[in-house]
Design a protein around this motif. Structure first.
Motif, PDB file in Angstrom:
ATOM      1  N   ASP A  61      11.154   2.378  36.464  1.00  0.00           N
ATOM      2  CA  ASP A  61      10.662   1.570  37.581  1.00  0.00           C
ATOM      3  C   ASP A  61       9.171   1.764  37.791  1.00  0.00           C
ATOM      4  OD1 ASP A  61      13.266   0.722  38.039  1.00  0.00           O
ATOM      5  OD2 ASP A  61      13.647   2.293  39.523  1.00  0.00           O
ATOM      6  N   ILE A  62       8.673   2.956  37.513  1.00  0.00           N
ATOM      7  CA  ILE A  62       7.271   3.277  37.773  1.00  0.00           C
ATOM      8  C   ILE A  62       6.358   2.764  36.659  1.00  0.00           C
ATOM      9  CG2 ILE A  62       5.638   5.195  38.048  1.00  0.00           C
ATOM     10  CD1 ILE A  62       7.979   6.679  39.454  1.00  0.00           C
ATOM     11  N   VAL A  63       6.737   2.979  35.396  1.00  0.00           N
ATOM     12  CA  VAL A  63       5.857   2.607  34.286  1.00  0.00           C
ATOM     13  C   VAL A  63       6.244   1.286  33.619  1.00  0.00           C
ATOM     14  CG1 VAL A  63       5.283   5.006  33.829  1.00  0.00           C
ATOM     15  CG2 VAL A  63       7.123   3.926  32.536  1.00  0.00           C
ATOM     16  N   GLY A  64       7.396   0.760  33.950  1.00  0.00           N
ATOM     17  CA  GLY A  64       7.839  -0.479  33.327  1.00  0.00           C
ATOM     18  C   GLY A  64       8.822  -0.200  32.199  1.00  0.00           C
ATOM     19  N   PRO A  65       9.706  -1.166  31.923  1.00  0.00           N
ATOM     20  CA  PRO A  65      10.765  -0.927  30.937  1.00  0.00           C
ATOM     21  C   PRO A  65      10.256  -0.743  29.510  1.00  0.00           C
ATOM     22  CG  PRO A  65      10.822  -3.196  31.722  1.00  0.00           C
ATOM     23  CD  PRO A  65       9.818  -2.469  32.551  1.00  0.00           C
ATOM     24  N   ASP A  66       9.184  -1.443  29.113  1.00  0.00           N
ATOM     25  CA  ASP A  66       8.688  -1.314  27.734  1.00  0.00           C
ATOM     26  C   ASP A  66       8.151   0.084  27.464  1.00  0.00           C
ATOM     27  OD1 ASP A  66       9.326  -3.948  27.204  1.00  0.00           O
ATOM     28  OD2 ASP A  66       7.334  -4.696  27.747  1.00  0.00           O
ATOM     29  N   LEU A  67       7.297   0.559  28.344  1.00  0.00           N
ATOM     30  CA  LEU A  67       6.729   1.892  28.167  1.00  0.00           C
ATOM     31  C   LEU A  67       7.806   2.965  28.312  1.00  0.00           C
ATOM     32  CD1 LEU A  67       4.042   3.306  27.627  1.00  0.00           C
ATOM     33  CD2 LEU A  67       3.723   3.478  30.086  1.00  0.00           C
ATOM     34  N   ALA A  68       8.725   2.773  29.248  1.00  0.00           N
ATOM     35  CA  ALA A  68       9.794   3.764  29.475  1.00  0.00           C
ATOM     36  C   ALA A  68      10.744   3.856  28.284  1.00  0.00           C
ATOM     37  CB  ALA A  68      10.566   3.414  30.735  1.00  0.00           C
ATOM     38  N   ALA A  69      10.887   2.760  27.538  1.00  0.00           N
ATOM     39  CA  ALA A  69      11.782   2.789  26.377  1.00  0.00           C
ATOM     40  C   ALA A  69      11.253   3.696  25.273  1.00  0.00           C
ATOM     41  CB  ALA A  69      11.978   1.372  25.845  1.00  0.00           C
ATOM     42  N   HIS A  70       9.952   3.957  25.283  1.00  0.00           N
ATOM     43  CA  HIS A  70       9.352   4.743  24.207  1.00  0.00           C
ATOM     44  C   HIS A  70       8.702   6.042  24.675  1.00  0.00           C
ATOM     45  CE1 HIS A  70      10.010   1.476  21.397  1.00  0.00           C
ATOM     46  NE2 HIS A  70       9.632   0.660  22.368  1.00  0.00           N
ATOM     47  N   THR A  71       8.737   6.313  25.967  1.00  0.00           N
ATOM     48  CA  THR A  71       8.135   7.534  26.503  1.00  0.00           C
ATOM     49  C   THR A  71       9.093   8.209  27.470  1.00  0.00           C
ATOM     50  OG1 THR A  71       7.111   6.383  28.358  1.00  0.00           O
ATOM     51  CG2 THR A  71       5.798   6.602  26.346  1.00  0.00           C
ATOM     52  N   LYS A  72       8.824   9.483  27.700  1.00  0.00           N
ATOM     53  CA  LYS A  72       9.662  10.240  28.630  1.00  0.00           C
ATOM     54  C   LYS A  72       8.822  11.347  29.248  1.00  0.00           C
ATOM     55  CE  LYS A  72      13.131  13.554  27.902  1.00  0.00           C
ATOM     56  NZ  LYS A  72      14.125  14.108  27.025  1.00  0.00           N
ATOM     57  N   PRO A  73       8.846  11.486  30.589  1.00  0.00           N
ATOM     58  CA  PRO A  73       8.115  12.615  31.190  1.00  0.00           C
ATOM     59  C   PRO A  73       8.872  13.906  30.903  1.00  0.00           C
ATOM     60  CG  PRO A  73       9.328  11.422  32.871  1.00  0.00           C
ATOM     61  CD  PRO A  73       9.514  10.669  31.587  1.00  0.00           C
ATOM     62  N   GLU A  74       8.136  14.908  30.477  1.00  0.00           N
ATOM     63  CA  GLU A  74       8.766  16.185  30.113  1.00  0.00           C
ATOM     64  C   GLU A  74       8.637  17.229  31.217  1.00  0.00           C
ATOM     65  OE1 GLU A  74      10.541  16.942  27.411  1.00  0.00           O
ATOM     66  OE2 GLU A  74      10.310  14.947  26.548  1.00  0.00           O
ATOM     67  N   THR A  75       7.409  17.519  31.633  1.00  0.00           N
ATOM     68  CA  THR A  75       7.187  18.560  32.634  1.00  0.00           C
ATOM     69  C   THR A  75       6.065  18.162  33.582  1.00  0.00           C
ATOM     70  OG1 THR A  75       5.565  19.751  31.283  1.00  0.00           O
ATOM     71  CG2 THR A  75       7.869  20.431  31.078  1.00  0.00           C
ATOM     72  N   PHE A  76       6.041  18.841  34.725  1.00  0.00           N
ATOM     73  CA  PHE A  76       4.941  18.709  35.687  1.00  0.00           C
ATOM     74  C   PHE A  76       4.592  20.104  36.153  1.00  0.00           C
ATOM     75  CE2 PHE A  76       3.607  18.593  40.149  1.00  0.00           C
ATOM     76  CZ  PHE A  76       2.427  17.879  39.999  1.00  0.00           C
ATOM     77  N   GLU A  77       3.329  20.496  35.938  1.00  0.00           N
ATOM     78  CA  GLU A  77       2.894  21.815  36.372  1.00  0.00           C
ATOM     79  C   GLU A  77       1.393  21.792  36.617  1.00  0.00           C
ATOM     80  OE1 GLU A  77       2.881  26.207  34.453  1.00  0.00           O
ATOM     81  OE2 GLU A  77       4.726  25.062  34.249  1.00  0.00           O
ATOM     82  N   ASP A  78       0.966  22.336  37.731  1.00  0.00           N
ATOM     83  CA  ASP A  78      -0.447  22.439  38.091  1.00  0.00           C
ATOM     84  C   ASP A  78      -1.163  21.095  38.022  1.00  0.00           C
ATOM     85  OD1 ASP A  78      -0.161  25.189  38.461  1.00  0.00           O
ATOM     86  OD2 ASP A  78      -0.638  25.623  36.360  1.00  0.00           O
ATOM     87  N   GLY A  79      -0.507  20.048  38.469  1.00  0.00           N
ATOM     88  CA  GLY A  79      -1.133  18.730  38.515  1.00  0.00           C
ATOM     89  C   GLY A  79      -1.108  17.974  37.197  1.00  0.00           C
ATOM     90  N   GLU A  80      -0.524  18.563  36.176  1.00  0.00           N
ATOM     91  CA  GLU A  80      -0.502  17.939  34.852  1.00  0.00           C
ATOM     92  C   GLU A  80       0.914  17.487  34.495  1.00  0.00           C
ATOM     93  OE1 GLU A  80      -2.735  19.278  31.053  1.00  0.00           O
ATOM     94  OE2 GLU A  80      -0.777  20.258  30.992  1.00  0.00           O
ATOM     95  N   VAL A  81       1.034  16.219  34.125  1.00  0.00           N
ATOM     96  CA  VAL A  81       2.308  15.674  33.676  1.00  0.00           C
ATOM     97  C   VAL A  81       2.246  15.565  32.159  1.00  0.00           C
ATOM     98  CG1 VAL A  81       3.867  13.696  33.717  1.00  0.00           C
ATOM     99  CG2 VAL A  81       2.666  14.359  35.786  1.00  0.00           C
ATOM    100  N   ILE A  82       3.237  16.121  31.489  1.00  0.00           N
ATOM    101  CA  ILE A  82       3.318  16.003  30.034  1.00  0.00           C
ATOM    102  C   ILE A  82       4.333  14.919  29.715  1.00  0.00           C
ATOM    103  CG2 ILE A  82       3.919  17.146  27.883  1.00  0.00           C
ATOM    104  CD1 ILE A  82       2.840  19.728  29.084  1.00  0.00           C
ATOM    105  N   VAL A  83       3.880  13.937  28.943  1.00  0.00           N
ATOM    106  CA  VAL A  83       4.715  12.796  28.564  1.00  0.00           C
ATOM    107  C   VAL A  83       4.886  12.829  27.051  1.00  0.00           C
ATOM    108  CG1 VAL A  83       4.874  10.279  28.543  1.00  0.00           C
ATOM    109  CG2 VAL A  83       3.841  11.434  30.498  1.00  0.00           C
TER     110      VAL A  83
END
Length: 165
Positions: A82-104
């Protein structure tokens, strides 16, 4: 039935006696119980037996434990499409969030490049969901598997370097 025959009455009398004894011991040591009332937390309080709304109870628990940010990030991870859109979400995944950094993580180098190009927009969009300054950086990881091993290979070759000279 007398008070001596009733175990509940005996237990209550024993508890009153022990409490009185503890107060007397504290007074002798100069450690009297507080006379001022305890400070109450801000906000409306429910009566002991009143039911509480489930959502409110969860929000109070998250606040008491300091879990609001983690819960919010979990919500973002759960609503990634819902946040990034279905096309981008189909090929990406958020892994972690720490100290202000999101790893995708991305499933191909092409999608990893696309996310890198969209990183500023993604940071802005995530901060709209979580509050300004929560996310400061998006770090992208490409596919985690090594080079393909299937296909033709010439005996004695040194891999892709042989193809290009």
């Amino acid at each position: 039935m007398s008070a001596d025959d009733n175990p509940t009455a005996r237990g209550a009398a024993l508890a009153r006696e022990k409490l009185a004894q503890a107060k007397a011991d504290a007074a002798r040591r100069g450690q009297l119980p507080r006379r001022e009332p305890r400070r109450r937390a801000a906000g409306a309080r429910r009566e002991g037996g009143d039911p509480q709304l489930f959502g409110r109870a969860i929000m109070d628990l998250l606040a008491d434990r300091g879990w609001q940010r983690s819960a919010a990030m979990g919500g973002v991870f759960g609503r990634w499409a819902d946040i990034v859109g279905p096309d981008l979400a189909a090929h990406t995944k958020p892994e972690t969030f720490e100290d202000g950094e999101v790893i995708v993580s991305a499933d191909s180098t092409a999608w990893a490049t696309q996310v890198r190009l969209l990183a500023r927009t993604l940071v802005r969009r995530l901060n709209e969901e979580l509050g300004d300054g929560t996310v400061t950086r998006v770090k992208v990881r490409g596919p985690q598997h090594g080079p393909r091993t299937n296909g033709l290979r010439v005996r004695g070759s040194k891999g892709p370097g042989d193809t290009y000279g």
